[in-house]
Design a protein around this motif. Structure first.
Motif, PDB file in Angstrom:
ATOM      1  N   GLN A  57       0.826  -1.201   0.000  1.00 59.01           N
ATOM      2  CA  GLN A  57       0.000   0.000   0.000  1.00 59.01           C
ATOM      3  C   GLN A  57       0.861   1.252   0.000  1.00 59.01           C
ATOM      4  O   GLN A  57       2.020   1.227   0.408  1.00 59.01           O
ATOM      5  N   LEU A  58       0.252   2.314  -0.450  1.00 58.58           N
ATOM      6  CA  LEU A  58       0.812   3.655  -0.380  1.00 58.58           C
ATOM      7  C   LEU A  58      -0.003   4.385   0.676  1.00 58.58           C
ATOM      8  O   LEU A  58      -1.236   4.431   0.591  1.00 58.58           O
ATOM      9  N   TRP A  59       0.662   4.923   1.678  1.00 60.06           N
ATOM     10  CA  TRP A  59      -0.028   5.643   2.741  1.00 60.06           C
ATOM     11  C   TRP A  59       0.218   7.127   2.580  1.00 60.06           C
ATOM     12  O   TRP A  59       1.300   7.563   2.193  1.00 60.06           O
ATOM     13  N   LEU A  60      -0.798   7.910   2.911  1.00 57.66           N
ATOM     14  CA  LEU A  60      -0.710   9.359   2.820  1.00 57.66           C
ATOM     15  C   LEU A  60      -1.274   9.958   4.095  1.00 57.66           C
ATOM     16  O   LEU A  60      -2.430   9.711   4.456  1.00 57.66           O
ATOM     17  N   ALA A  61      -0.451  10.728   4.785  1.00 55.85           N
ATOM     18  CA  ALA A  61      -0.892  11.448   5.978  1.00 55.85           C
ATOM     19  C   ALA A  61      -1.070  12.907   5.602  1.00 55.85           C
ATOM     20  O   ALA A  61      -0.164  13.535   5.047  1.00 55.85           O
ATOM     21  N   THR A  62      -2.252  13.428   5.887  1.00 57.59           N
ATOM     22  CA  THR A  62      -2.575  14.821   5.589  1.00 57.59           C
ATOM     23  C   THR A  62      -3.214  15.439   6.829  1.00 57.59           C
ATOM     24  O   THR A  62      -3.505  14.751   7.801  1.00 57.59           O
ATOM     25  N   ARG A  63      -3.479  16.716   6.747  1.00 61.84           N
ATOM     26  CA  ARG A  63      -4.169  17.389   7.837  1.00 61.84           C
ATOM     27  C   ARG A  63      -5.562  16.774   8.045  1.00 61.84           C
ATOM     28  O   ARG A  63      -6.084  16.765   9.149  1.00 61.84           O
ATOM     29  N   ALA A  64      -6.131  16.215   6.981  1.00 61.46           N
ATOM     30  CA  ALA A  64      -7.466  15.613   7.054  1.00 61.46           C
ATOM     31  C   ALA A  64      -7.447  14.205   7.638  1.00 61.46           C
ATOM     32  O   ALA A  64      -8.503  13.644   7.931  1.00 61.46           O
ATOM     33  N   GLY A  65      -6.269  13.604   7.797  1.00 57.78           N
ATOM     34  CA  GLY A  65      -6.174  12.259   8.363  1.00 57.78           C
ATOM     35  C   GLY A  65      -5.197  11.390   7.604  1.00 57.78           C
ATOM     36  O   GLY A  65      -4.458  11.849   6.735  1.00 57.78           O
ATOM     37  N   GLY A  66      -5.219  10.116   7.944  1.00 60.07           N
ATOM     38  CA  GLY A  66      -4.356   9.138   7.290  1.00 60.07           C
ATOM     39  C   GLY A  66      -5.162   8.306   6.310  1.00 60.07           C
ATOM     40  O   GLY A  66      -6.292   7.910   6.602  1.00 60.07           O
ATOM     41  N   PHE A  67      -4.572   8.041   5.141  1.00 64.17           N
ATOM     42  CA  PHE A  67      -5.274   7.340   4.071  1.00 64.17           C
ATOM     43  C   PHE A  67      -4.373   6.251   3.499  1.00 64.17           C
ATOM     44  O   PHE A  67      -3.168   6.448   3.353  1.00 64.17           O
ATOM     45  N   HIS A  68      -4.990   5.122   3.156  1.00 60.47           N
ATOM     46  CA  HIS A  68      -4.263   3.989   2.585  1.00 60.47           C
ATOM     47  C   HIS A  68      -4.764   3.771   1.159  1.00 60.47           C
ATOM     48  O   HIS A  68      -5.977   3.783   0.914  1.00 60.47           O
ATOM     49  N   PHE A  69      -3.833   3.538   0.250  1.00 60.18           N
ATOM     50  CA  PHE A  69      -4.161   3.344  -1.155  1.00 60.18           C
ATOM     51  C   PHE A  69      -3.578   2.020  -1.643  1.00 60.18           C
ATOM     52  O   PHE A  69      -2.444   1.680  -1.313  1.00 60.18           O
ATOM     53  N   GLU A  70      -4.362   1.302  -2.447  1.00 61.21           N
ATOM     54  CA  GLU A  70      -3.921   0.067  -3.074  1.00 61.21           C
ATOM     55  C   GLU A  70      -3.949   0.252  -4.584  1.00 61.21           C
ATOM     56  O   GLU A  70      -4.838   0.927  -5.125  1.00 61.21           O
ATOM     57  N   TYR A  71      -2.992  -0.366  -5.268  1.00 53.31           N
ATOM     58  CA  TYR A  71      -2.880  -0.199  -6.711  1.00 53.31           C
ATOM     59  C   TYR A  71      -4.043  -0.880  -7.428  1.00 53.31           C
ATOM     60  O   TYR A  71      -4.415  -2.010  -7.115  1.00 53.31           O
ATOM     61  N   ASP A  72      -4.605  -0.179  -8.422  1.00 52.38           N
ATOM     62  CA  ASP A  72      -5.679  -0.702  -9.261  1.00 52.38           C
ATOM     63  C   ASP A  72      -5.167  -0.709 -10.698  1.00 52.38           C
ATOM     64  O   ASP A  72      -5.102   0.340 -11.345  1.00 52.38           O
ATOM     65  N   ALA A  73      -4.808  -1.881 -11.178  1.00 55.07           N
ATOM     66  CA  ALA A  73      -4.223  -2.014 -12.520  1.00 55.07           C
ATOM     67  C   ALA A  73      -5.208  -1.605 -13.616  1.00 55.07           C
ATOM     68  O   ALA A  73      -4.788  -1.131 -14.676  1.00 55.07           O
ATOM     69  N   ALA A  74      -6.498  -1.755 -13.373  1.00 53.57           N
ATOM     70  CA  ALA A  74      -7.507  -1.426 -14.384  1.00 53.57           C
ATOM     71  C   ALA A  74      -7.477   0.044 -14.769  1.00 53.57           C
ATOM     72  O   ALA A  74      -7.784   0.400 -15.903  1.00 53.57           O
ATOM     73  N   ASP A  76      -4.689   2.059 -13.694  1.00 53.34           N
ATOM     74  CA  ASP A  76      -3.295   2.452 -13.520  1.00 53.34           C
ATOM     75  C   ASP A  76      -3.156   3.612 -12.535  1.00 53.34           C
ATOM     76  O   ASP A  76      -2.522   4.626 -12.804  1.00 53.34           O
ATOM     77  N   ASP A  77      -3.813   3.455 -11.399  1.00 52.96           N
ATOM     78  CA  ASP A  77      -3.749   4.441 -10.324  1.00 52.96           C
ATOM     79  C   ASP A  77      -3.981   3.703  -9.014  1.00 52.96           C
ATOM     80  O   ASP A  77      -4.299   2.520  -9.004  1.00 52.96           O
ATOM     81  N   TRP A  78      -3.822   4.398  -7.943  1.00 52.43           N
ATOM     82  CA  TRP A  78      -4.013   3.838  -6.609  1.00 52.43           C
ATOM     83  C   TRP A  78      -5.373   4.273  -6.104  1.00 52.43           C
ATOM     84  O   TRP A  78      -5.805   5.389  -6.348  1.00 52.43           O
TER      85      TRP A  78
END
Length: 106
Positions: A57-74, A76-78
């Motif tokens: 996963q790709l994790w992103l911490a922002t002022r709005a909170g923490g978010f987890h992203f998984e790759y979607d090959a269909a 070509d983005d997370w």
């Protein structure tokens, strides 16, 4: 996806992100290293992008909170694991909301 493929995708994403950040006319700073890319906005807030090899996963911490992203090959983005939002669109929105930065992926 293998760990090698995962790391290659993250490396490519971070590189593309850094190329676009270099085009922004702002005093925003960023630093990359150790699988983490940290942005600091003029207002002092930060966004932290980090790779998570064990979960692929790709994790992103922002002022709005923490978010987890998984790759979607269909597409070509997370995708956000919470609401299925696409990563690129999510980042564009967060850059505007958090740092008042008009950002695009070129």
């Amino acid at each position: 996806m293998t760990e090698s493929e995962f790391n290659e995708r993250i490396d490519d994403l971070f590189y593309a992100l850094e190329l676009q950040l270099d085009k922004i006319d702002s005093d925003m700073d960023y630093e990359a290293g150790g699988g983490v890319l940290t942005l600091e906005f003029e207002n002092g807030s930060t966004m932290v992008f980090s790779r998570q090899p064990p979960t692929r996963q790709l994790w992103l911490a922002t002022r709005a909170g923490g978010f987890h992203f998984e790759y979607d090959a269909a597409v070509d983005d997370w995708r956000n694991t919470r609401d299925q939002a696409l990563f690129r669109t999510f980042v564009i929105n967060q850059m505007k909301e958090q740092g008042d930065i008009d950002f695009s992926w070129g």
